[in-house]
Design a protein around this motif. Structure first.
Motif, PDB file in Angstrom:
ATOM      1  N   ARG A 166       0.859  -1.194   0.062  1.00 33.24           N
ATOM      2  CA  ARG A 166       0.009   0.027   0.055  1.00 33.24           C
ATOM      3  C   ARG A 166       0.851   1.134   0.050  1.00 33.24           C
ATOM      4  O   ARG A 166       1.879   1.398   0.855  1.00 33.24           O
ATOM      5  N   ARG A 167       0.715   2.160  -0.914  1.00 31.83           N
ATOM      6  CA  ARG A 167       1.618   3.358  -0.980  1.00 31.83           C
ATOM      7  C   ARG A 167       0.745   4.402  -1.398  1.00 31.83           C
ATOM      8  O   ARG A 167      -0.264   4.459  -2.225  1.00 31.83           O
ATOM      9  N   ALA A 168       1.054   5.614  -0.562  1.00 31.03           N
ATOM     10  CA  ALA A 168       0.326   7.065  -0.805  1.00 31.03           C
ATOM     11  C   ALA A 168       1.375   7.920  -1.338  1.00 31.03           C
ATOM     12  O   ALA A 168       2.469   7.981  -0.556  1.00 31.03           O
ATOM     13  N   ASN A 169       1.234   8.861  -2.276  1.00 35.65           N
ATOM     14  CA  ASN A 169       2.287   9.767  -2.783  1.00 35.65           C
ATOM     15  C   ASN A 169       1.347  10.996  -2.785  1.00 35.65           C
ATOM     16  O   ASN A 169       0.249  11.302  -3.292  1.00 35.65           O
ATOM     17  N   VAL A 170       2.122  12.109  -2.503  1.00 32.41           N
ATOM     18  CA  VAL A 170       1.720  13.551  -2.606  1.00 32.41           C
ATOM     19  C   VAL A 170       3.068  14.344  -2.953  1.00 32.41           C
ATOM     20  O   VAL A 170       3.728  14.415  -2.392  1.00 32.41           O
ATOM     21  N   GLY A 171       2.940  15.149  -4.181  1.00 36.78           N
ATOM     22  CA  GLY A 171       3.866  15.814  -4.572  1.00 36.78           C
ATOM     23  C   GLY A 171       3.305  17.304  -5.101  1.00 36.78           C
ATOM     24  O   GLY A 171       2.493  17.458  -5.674  1.00 36.78           O
ATOM     25  N   LEU A 172       4.701  18.238  -4.820  1.00 37.36           N
ATOM     26  CA  LEU A 172       4.110  19.547  -5.234  1.00 37.36           C
ATOM     27  C   LEU A 172       5.307  20.067  -5.937  1.00 37.36           C
ATOM     28  O   LEU A 172       6.577  19.998  -5.325  1.00 37.36           O
ATOM     29  N   ASN A 173       5.151  20.698  -7.238  1.00 35.00           N
ATOM     30  CA  ASN A 173       6.078  21.191  -7.863  1.00 35.00           C
ATOM     31  C   ASN A 173       6.080  22.641  -8.302  1.00 35.00           C
ATOM     32  O   ASN A 173       4.878  23.109  -8.756  1.00 35.00           O
ATOM     33  N   LEU A 174       6.786  23.776  -7.892  1.00 33.17           N
ATOM     34  CA  LEU A 174       6.696  24.968  -8.172  1.00 33.17           C
ATOM     35  C   LEU A 174       7.910  25.565  -8.787  1.00 33.17           C
ATOM     36  O   LEU A 174       9.038  25.359  -8.482  1.00 33.17           O
ATOM     37  N   SER A 175       7.676  26.328  -9.796  1.00 39.81           N
ATOM     38  CA  SER A 175       8.795  26.775 -10.560  1.00 39.81           C
ATOM     39  C   SER A 175       8.553  28.473 -10.744  1.00 39.81           C
ATOM     40  O   SER A 175       8.388  28.764 -11.980  1.00 39.81           O
ATOM     41  N   PRO A 176       8.575  29.220  -9.812  1.00 39.02           N
ATOM     42  CA  PRO A 176       8.560  30.446  -9.888  1.00 39.02           C
ATOM     43  C   PRO A 176       9.738  31.203 -10.682  1.00 39.02           C
ATOM     44  O   PRO A 176      10.754  30.781 -10.531  1.00 39.02           O
ATOM     45  N   SER A 177       9.682  32.175 -11.411  1.00 39.32           N
ATOM     46  CA  SER A 177      10.641  33.176 -11.954  1.00 39.32           C
ATOM     47  C   SER A 177      10.024  34.678 -11.767  1.00 39.32           C
ATOM     48  O   SER A 177       9.116  35.009 -11.702  1.00 39.32           O
ATOM     49  N   PHE A 178      11.350  35.477 -11.660  1.00 37.21           N
ATOM     50  CA  PHE A 178      11.382  36.774 -11.394  1.00 37.21           C
ATOM     51  C   PHE A 178      12.151  37.671 -11.921  1.00 37.21           C
ATOM     52  O   PHE A 178      13.293  37.024 -12.692  1.00 37.21           O
ATOM     53  N   PHE A 179      12.102  38.843 -11.932  1.00 37.63           N
ATOM     54  CA  PHE A 179      12.916  39.800 -12.490  1.00 37.63           C
ATOM     55  C   PHE A 179      13.077  39.536 -14.158  1.00 37.63           C
ATOM     56  O   PHE A 179      14.236  39.447 -14.744  1.00 37.63           O
ATOM     57  N   ASP A 180      11.877  39.467 -14.785  1.00 35.41           N
ATOM     58  CA  ASP A 180      11.949  39.150 -16.303  1.00 35.41           C
ATOM     59  C   ASP A 180      12.914  37.906 -16.537  1.00 35.41           C
ATOM     60  O   ASP A 180      13.794  37.822 -17.231  1.00 35.41           O
ATOM     61  N   ASN A 181      12.747  36.827 -15.801  1.00 35.62           N
ATOM     62  CA  ASN A 181      13.391  35.316 -15.983  1.00 35.62           C
ATOM     63  C   ASN A 181      14.708  35.277 -15.778  1.00 35.62           C
ATOM     64  O   ASN A 181      15.520  34.598 -15.952  1.00 35.62           O
ATOM     65  N   HIS A 182      15.181  36.386 -14.892  1.00 35.99           N
ATOM     66  CA  HIS A 182      16.666  36.420 -14.639  1.00 35.99           C
ATOM     67  C   HIS A 182      16.722  35.781 -13.161  1.00 35.99           C
ATOM     68  O   HIS A 182      17.851  35.272 -13.077  1.00 35.99           O
ATOM     69  N   LEU A 183      15.675  35.477 -12.699  1.00 39.39           N
ATOM     70  CA  LEU A 183      16.026  34.700 -11.509  1.00 39.39           C
ATOM     71  C   LEU A 183      14.833  33.536 -11.493  1.00 39.39           C
ATOM     72  O   LEU A 183      13.773  33.843 -11.452  1.00 39.39           O
TER      73      LEU A 183
END
Length: 386
Positions: free
Chosen positions: A341-358
Motif C-alpha cells: 500500500r502506497r500513498a504519494n503527494v507531490g508539489l512542484n513550483l517553478s517561479p521566475s522573477f525579474f524578467d526570468n533572470h531569477l
C-alpha cells in the motif's frame, strides 16, 4: 592611304571580337557572395556546393560568409550537421537561414546539472519519453525501465508487489564495491542505500509523476558526477506545470488482475498415500498418514486484484507554474500474505522573477508505503485459518 586604313580595321576587329567573346564567357558565370546563419547567428563550417558538381564548393568562414563562382542559373546546396539541407538559386548576394532538423534535434535530454540537445552529446545517452515506457503493472519506477534501454538490466527480486530490483548499466564493474547506478531525481542525487522500510530508492516516486528517464551509460557521466557515477547514472525528471496555463485537472487510474500461470503437477494426498504404501508396505500404517486431502497450491495462491489512482492539478499563476499530484496504489500479490500500500503527494513550483533572470524550483514530496512480503509461516497460517 586605303591600305593603312585597312590594316587598322584588321587590327581593331580581332580585338573587338575577342572583347565580346570574353564578355560572353564572363557572363556565363556568377560570383556568389553569401551568408549562412541559424537562429543564433552565423554558422561556421557549413558546406556550400554547386548542385550536380560536388567538386565546386566551399565552406563558410568564422562569420558564416562564403564566396563561390558558379555558372549562371546554377543551384547552391547548403548543408550542415543537425540542420535541414537547403537549396537556393545562385545570385550575386544570397542569405540562407538553416532550420533545425526536427527528427534529430527535437529531443532535449537532461544531462548533469542542465539540459542539452541530444546531437551535442559525445557520450552514450538514452532518453525515454512517457509513451515509450513499459505499460502494465508499474508499482515502482524501475518497472518502467524493464526491457526499454539497451545495456540496462533490471532484475526484480521476486514477484511480490513493491519488491526491490537490481539495476545494472552495462553489467557489473566491481567484485566488492557497489555496482548500482547513481540516481538523480530533479537534480537531486539519491543515495544508493535503500531507506529503512522501503524496497528500493525508486519506490519514493509515483510512476505517474515521471516525465522522462535519461540514462548516462559511459565515462562522460563520471566527468559530471564524479566517482559516484562510475556505474552509470539514471536521471529522472518529473512533470511540472506551465507558466500562464489555465488550471488543468487530470485523473489516471487502472486495475489489474494477477494469477498464477499454472500450478505444479504434483501428487494429491491419496496418490501420495498409495505411493508410500507401495514403497513401505505394512510399515506405512505406522507413519499415520491420515485421511486429509488438501491442495496447498489452491490454499496459498490466489487471484490478486490491484488498483491505482492518480489525480493531478497543474497550471500557472502569472510567473509561477505549479503541479500538485496525489496518488494511491494498492497491490496484492498472488501469494496470500503479500501486498503493498502506497500513498504519494507531490508539489512542484517553478517561479521566475525579474524578467526570468531569477528562476527557482521548489519540490515537496511525501510518500507513505507499507509492505507485507510473503513468507512460509505467514502463507501456511493464512491457509490454515481458511
Amino acid at each position: 592611304m586605303k591600305q593603312v586604313n585597312l590594316r587598322i580595321y584588321q587590327m581593331i576587329l580581332p580585338l573587338l571580337l575577342g572583347l565580346f567573346l570574353s564578355v560572353g564567357v564572363y557572363a556565363q558565370n556568377v560570383t556568389v557572395k553569401g551568408h549562412v546563419k541559424d537562429a543564433l547567428g552565423g554558422v561556421i563550417g557549413a558546406n556550400v556546393v554547386e548542385k550536380g558538381n560536388t567538386s565546386n564548393g566551399t565552406i563558410t568562414d568564422m562569420d558564416g560568409n562564403f564566396t563561390l563562382t558558379v555558372p549562371q542559373g546554377a543551384t547552391l546546396v547548403v548543408s550542415f550537421i543537425g540542420y535541414t539541407t537547403q537549396e537556393v538559386a545562385a545570385a550575386p548576394s544570397v542569405v540562407v537561414t538553416l532550420q533545425d532538423d526536427a527528427e534529430l534535434l527535437s529531443e532535449v535530454v537532461v544531462v548533469g546539472y542542465g539540459r542539452t540537445k541530444k546531437d551535442d552529446l559525445t557520450g552514450s545517452v538514452t532518453a525515454i519519453k512517457p509513451d515509450e515506457l513499459s505499460k502494465g503493472i508499474t508499482n515502482n519506477a524501475q518497472d518502467m525501465l524493464v526491457g526499454k534501454v539497451p545495456g540496462v538490466d533490471v532484475i526484480t527480486s521476486g514477484g511480490t508487489p513493491g519488491a526491490g530490483a537490481q539495476i545494472r548499466v552495462r553489467g557489473g564493474s566491481s567484485l566488492n564495491a557497489s555496482n548500482d547506478p547513481l540516481i538523480v531525481i530533479d537534480g537531486l542525487t539519491i543515495d544508493n542505500n535503500t531507506p529503512t522500510g522501503m524496497s528500493n530508492p525508486l519506490a519514493m516516486i509515483n510512476p505517474n509523476d515521471i516525465e522522462s528517464f535519461t540514462v548516462l551509460k559511459d565515462a562522460s557521466a563520471t566527468a559530471i558526477y564524479g566517482s559516484r557515477a562510475s556505474n552509470g547514472v539514471i536521471i529522472i525528471t518529473t512533470k511540472k506545470g506551465k507558466s500562464g496555463a489555465a488550471p488543468s485537472v487530470s485523473y489516471n487510474g487502472d486495475m489489474t488482475v494477477s494469477m498464477i500461470q499454472k500450478k505444479y503437477d504434483v501428487l494429491d494426498a491419496n496418490e501420495f498415500r498409495n505411493l508410500v504404501g507401495q514403497l513401505w508396505g505394512d510399515k506405512a500404517g505406522e507413519v499415520g498418514m491420515g485421511n486429509a486431502n488438501t491442495d496447498w497450491q489452491d490454499e496459498i495462491f490466489r487471484t490478486a486484484i490491484s488498483h491505482s489512482h492518480n489525480v493531478s492539478v497543474s497550471g500557472g499563476v502569472k510567473n509561477i507554474p505549479y503541479r500538485l499530484s496525489l496518488g494511491y496504489n494498492s497491490s496484492d500479490g498472488i501469494v496470500e500474505t503479500s501486498w503493498m500500500r502506497r500513498a504519494n503527494v507531490g508539489l512542484n513550483l517553478s517561479p521566475s522573477f525579474f524578467d526570468n533572470h531569477l528562476n527557482m524550483k521548489i519540490y515537496a514530496k511525501y510518500m507513505y508505503e507499507k509492505d507485507r512480503y510473503a513468507d512460509a509461516g505467514g502463507a501456511i497460517g493464512a491457509a490454515l485459518s481458511m
